[in-house]
Scaffold this motif. Structure first.
Motif, PDB file in Angstrom:
ATOM      1  N   HIS A 185       0.873  -1.369   0.033  1.00 11.61           N
ATOM      2  CA  HIS A 185       0.159   0.026  -0.101  1.00 11.61           C
ATOM      3  C   HIS A 185       0.682   1.284  -0.185  1.00 11.61           C
ATOM      4  O   HIS A 185       0.347   2.388   0.465  1.00 11.61           O
ATOM      5  CB  HIS A 185      -0.933   0.017   1.298  1.00 11.61           C
ATOM      6  N   GLN A 186       2.013   1.191  -0.536  1.00 15.27           N
ATOM      7  CA  GLN A 186       3.021   2.432  -0.442  1.00 15.27           C
ATOM      8  C   GLN A 186       2.402   3.458  -1.377  1.00 15.27           C
ATOM      9  O   GLN A 186       2.739   4.730  -0.916  1.00 15.27           O
ATOM     10  CB  GLN A 186       4.195   1.878  -0.951  1.00 15.27           C
ATOM     11  N   ASP A 187       1.605   3.267  -2.414  1.00 16.28           N
ATOM     12  CA  ASP A 187       1.120   4.514  -3.089  1.00 16.28           C
ATOM     13  C   ASP A 187       0.100   5.211  -2.233  1.00 16.28           C
ATOM     14  O   ASP A 187      -0.199   6.519  -2.588  1.00 16.28           O
ATOM     15  CB  ASP A 187       0.607   4.163  -4.331  1.00 16.28           C
ATOM     16  N   ASP A 188      -0.780   4.646  -1.427  1.00 19.77           N
ATOM     17  CA  ASP A 188      -1.938   5.191  -0.866  1.00 19.77           C
ATOM     18  C   ASP A 188      -1.742   5.382   0.486  1.00 19.77           C
ATOM     19  O   ASP A 188      -1.495   4.617   1.284  1.00 19.77           O
ATOM     20  CB  ASP A 188      -3.247   4.264  -1.048  1.00 19.77           C
ATOM     21  N   ILE A 189      -1.449   6.969   0.983  1.00 24.94           N
ATOM     22  CA  ILE A 189      -0.924   7.134   2.198  1.00 24.94           C
ATOM     23  C   ILE A 189      -2.112   6.733   3.221  1.00 24.94           C
ATOM     24  O   ILE A 189      -1.689   6.431   4.350  1.00 24.94           O
ATOM     25  CB  ILE A 189      -0.690   8.445   2.105  1.00 24.94           C
ATOM     26  N   ARG A 201      -1.931   3.068   3.669  1.00 27.99           N
ATOM     27  CA  ARG A 201      -0.836   2.719   4.639  1.00 27.99           C
ATOM     28  C   ARG A 201      -0.968   3.046   5.901  1.00 27.99           C
ATOM     29  O   ARG A 201      -0.351   2.243   7.024  1.00 27.99           O
ATOM     30  CB  ARG A 201       0.496   3.454   3.796  1.00 27.99           C
ATOM     31  N   SER A 202      -1.288   4.204   6.284  1.00 26.77           N
ATOM     32  CA  SER A 202      -1.343   4.611   7.693  1.00 26.77           C
ATOM     33  C   SER A 202      -2.312   3.588   8.474  1.00 26.77           C
ATOM     34  O   SER A 202      -2.171   3.348   9.568  1.00 26.77           O
ATOM     35  CB  SER A 202      -1.950   6.097   7.913  1.00 26.77           C
ATOM     36  N   ARG A 203      -3.579   3.403   7.807  1.00 27.60           N
ATOM     37  CA  ARG A 203      -4.577   2.283   8.663  1.00 27.60           C
ATOM     38  C   ARG A 203      -4.068   1.127   8.685  1.00 27.60           C
ATOM     39  O   ARG A 203      -3.975   0.496   9.779  1.00 27.60           O
ATOM     40  CB  ARG A 203      -5.875   2.549   7.595  1.00 27.60           C
ATOM     41  N   VAL A 204      -3.120   0.632   7.628  1.00 27.96           N
ATOM     42  CA  VAL A 204      -2.482  -0.798   7.875  1.00 27.96           C
ATOM     43  C   VAL A 204      -1.534  -0.565   8.833  1.00 27.96           C
ATOM     44  O   VAL A 204      -1.239  -1.553   9.754  1.00 27.96           O
ATOM     45  CB  VAL A 204      -1.947  -1.239   6.515  1.00 27.96           C
TER      46      VAL A 204
END
Length: 113
Positions: free
Chosen positions: A69-73, A76-79
Motif C-alpha cells: 500500500h505504498q502509493d495510498d498514504i 498505508r497509515s491504516r494498515v
C-alpha cells in the motif's frame, strides 16, 4: 548515499555481532562459571519462546503490507496502525502468559526446597 551508509552500518553490525560474543565468552565463563552460563542459557531459551509468540512474524507481514500500500498514504497509515495494535496486543498477551509462567515456577521452586 543512504544506501551506502545503510550497507556500511549493517556490515559493521554483523561483524560486531560475531566478534562481541567471542570476546566476552571467556570472561563471562570465568566470572559466572559453568553453572551460571547454564542458568543464563536456560532462561534465555524460555524467554525466546515467549518473544517468538509475541511477535508472530508481524515484522515481515508489516513490511509486506506497507510495501503493498505504498502509493495510498491513507491505506498505508491504516494498515500500519492495525499491525501496530495487533503487535501490541500479542506482545501484551505473551507478557501476561510469561508472568503467569514465571510466578508458577517461582512458587514451584520456593516450596519444593
Amino acid at each position: 548515499m543512504h544506501l551506502k551508509h545503510n550497507f556500511i552500518y549493517n556490515t559493521i553490525y554483523q561483524i560486531l555481532s560475531i566478534i562481541f560474543p567471542i570476546a566476552t565468552g571467556p570472561y563471562l565463563s570465568r566470572v559466572i562459571g559453568a553453572h551460571g552460563i547454564g542458568i543464563y542459557t536456560f532462561t534465555t531459551s524460555i524467554v525466546s519462546y515467549f518473544i517468538l509468540f509475541g511477535v508472530l512474524g508481524l515484522n515481515t507481514f508489516g513490511s509486506r503490507e506497507i510495501a503493498y500500500h505504498q502509493d495510498d498514504i491513507e491505506k498505508r497509515s491504516r494498515v500500519f496502525w492495525e499491525i501496530f495494535l495487533l503487535k501490541l496486543l500479542s506482545v501484551t498477551a505473551s507478557s501476561v502468559i510469561f508472568l503467569i509462567f514465571y510466578l508458577f515456577l517461582v512458587n514451584l521452586f520456593l516450596f519444593s526446597t
